[in-house]
Design an enzyme around this catalytic site. Structure first.
Site, short mmCIF file in Angstrom:
data_model
loop_
_atom_site.label_atom_id
_atom_site.label_comp_id
_atom_site.label_asym_id
_atom_site.label_seq_id
_atom_site.Cartn_x
_atom_site.Cartn_y
_atom_site.Cartn_z
N LYS A 224 7.19 51.01 11.67
CA LYS A 224 7.85 49.69 11.45
C LYS A 224 8.83 49.43 12.57
O LYS A 224 8.69 48.48 13.41
CB LYS A 224 8.62 49.52 10.12
CG LYS A 224 7.53 49.35 9.02
CD LYS A 224 8.08 49.44 7.67
CE LYS A 224 7.01 49.48 6.54
NZ LYS A 224 7.43 49.89 5.26
N GLN B 186 13.19 51.42 2.44
CA GLN B 186 11.72 52.07 2.27
C GLN B 186 11.60 52.67 0.83
O GLN B 186 12.56 53.55 0.37
CB GLN B 186 11.61 53.26 3.22
CG GLN B 186 10.16 53.81 3.24
CD GLN B 186 8.92 52.87 3.80
OE1 GLN B 186 9.18 52.06 4.34
NE2 GLN B 186 7.92 52.85 2.69
N ASP C 27 10.72 42.12 2.94
CA ASP C 27 9.73 42.63 2.24
C ASP C 27 9.28 41.44 0.94
O ASP C 27 8.26 41.79 0.46
CB ASP C 27 10.34 43.89 1.26
CG ASP C 27 9.92 45.02 2.00
OD1 ASP C 27 8.65 44.82 2.89
OD2 ASP C 27 9.99 46.06 1.75
#
Ligand code: NAD
Length: 298
Positions: free
Chosen positions: A54, A98, A121
């Site tokens: 990412k 994460q 997200d």
């Protein structure tokens, strides 16, 4: 018949080129670059590799990017304070924590601590609610479902009025993609069925699908005879089924028996190289969108 492959890796590259141009436009107009922070707690190897990819992609797009690695024993309150710091940082437009997190940290608390306007997200309940309302309310669609929809659009798959069957009802894939496909929108307008572990006759439903989206995490769950000839099959599953004897890299398989399914389907995504690469591209897209929204005070 051999199905047309929907190559996520190639579509991802096209999207990243479009985003690069958008980042330049943002810089020229407002003098800012998108800022993304990824917070990693502990040293889970899979999480490290996801975060590294990412950040690498964010870097290639010219973002201001920070990888904030924290020890596995960081306290919940310290993690929440860290999120609050980035919530207030004007250079940061996207915050990603994460998952999974260590057991002593409440995942729900962490997700809800992120400013919904920086929740690229799309997991914050406010953004889940916006997704449910649809249309202009949607701020940041969750990345994997958004990637699936983008694959359908860019592969020219007709979705309006199509029978879509989604296998799986998780919060990150099954439920949101089902909601998105049923909305009145581009790449949607479908008639949607969700099937799951308590569904009585999985085969019956799968066979009806013009578009079959499988996100169960069970290798070879979907048999070729469950696929309607000519259907579009989107295989979200990523299952480690072994280790390559020479490269020592994991061997990955989807949830669909790909080798036989491709002889029946009209279009199909491979694993790897299908849905996977799209997830990161959509994360970048959400971050660029956030930077524009913040820059223009929206
Ligand atoms: P999950 O375990 O949270 O949910 C799986 C869902 O599938 C559940 O709702 C369950 O009811 C259903 N299911 C499981 N076994 C079933 C069966 N035998 N019959 C019918 N339904 C069944 O998983 P998830 O997070 O939604 O992920 C699903 C898969 O997609 C996993 O393999 C995961 O690794 C993969 N995934 C890939 C990406 C990507 O970017 N490519 C992103 C997220 C998840």
């Amino acid at each position: 018949m051999t199905a047309e492959l929907i190559k996520g890796s190639e579509i991802r590259n096209v999207i990243l080129e479009e985003l690069k141009a958008d980042v330049q436009k943002l810089k020229a107009k407002h003098g800012i670059v998108p800022g993304l922070v990824t917070i990693l707690v502990g040293e889970n190897p899979a999480s490290i590799s996801y975060v590294t990819l990412k950040i690498k992609t964010a870097h290639e797009l010219g973002f201001h990017e920070i990888q904030d690695s924290q020890p596995v024993d960081i306290s919940e309150s310290a993690l929440l304070a860290l999120i609050d710091k980035y919530n207030k940082d004007p250079k940061i437009h996207g915050i990603l924590v994460q998952l999974p997190l260590p057991k002593h940290i409440g995942e729900k608390k962490v997700i809800t601590a992120i400013d919904p306007d920086k929740d690229v997200d799309g997991f914050h309940p406010v953004n889940v609610g916006r997704l449910m309302i649809g249309g202009d309310e949607v701020l940041y669609p969750p990345c994997t479902p958004a990637g699936i929809q983008e694959l359908l659009i860019r592969s020219g798959t007709a979705t309006s009025g199509a029978e879509v069957v989604v296998v799986g009802r998780s919060n990150i894939v099954g439920k949101p993609i089902a909601v998105m496909m049923a909305q009145k929108a581009k790449g949607a307008d479908s008639t949607v069925t969700i099937v799951h572990t308590r569904t009585k006759n999985l085969e019956f439903h799968c066979k009806r699908a013009d578009i079959l989206i499988v996100a169960a995490g069970v290798p070879n769950l979907v048999k070729p005879e469950w696929i309607k000839p000519g259907a579009t099959v989107i295989d979200v599953g990523v299952n480690r089924v072994g280790v390559h004897p020479e490269t020592k890299k994991p061997i990955l398989k989807g949830d669909v028996d790909f080798d036989r399914a491709k002889e029946i389907a009209g279009k199909i995504t491979p694993v790897p190289g299908g849905v996977g690469p799209m997830t990161i591209a959509m994360l970048m897209k959400n971050t660029v969108k956030s930077a524009w929204l913040h820059a223009e005070g929206k």
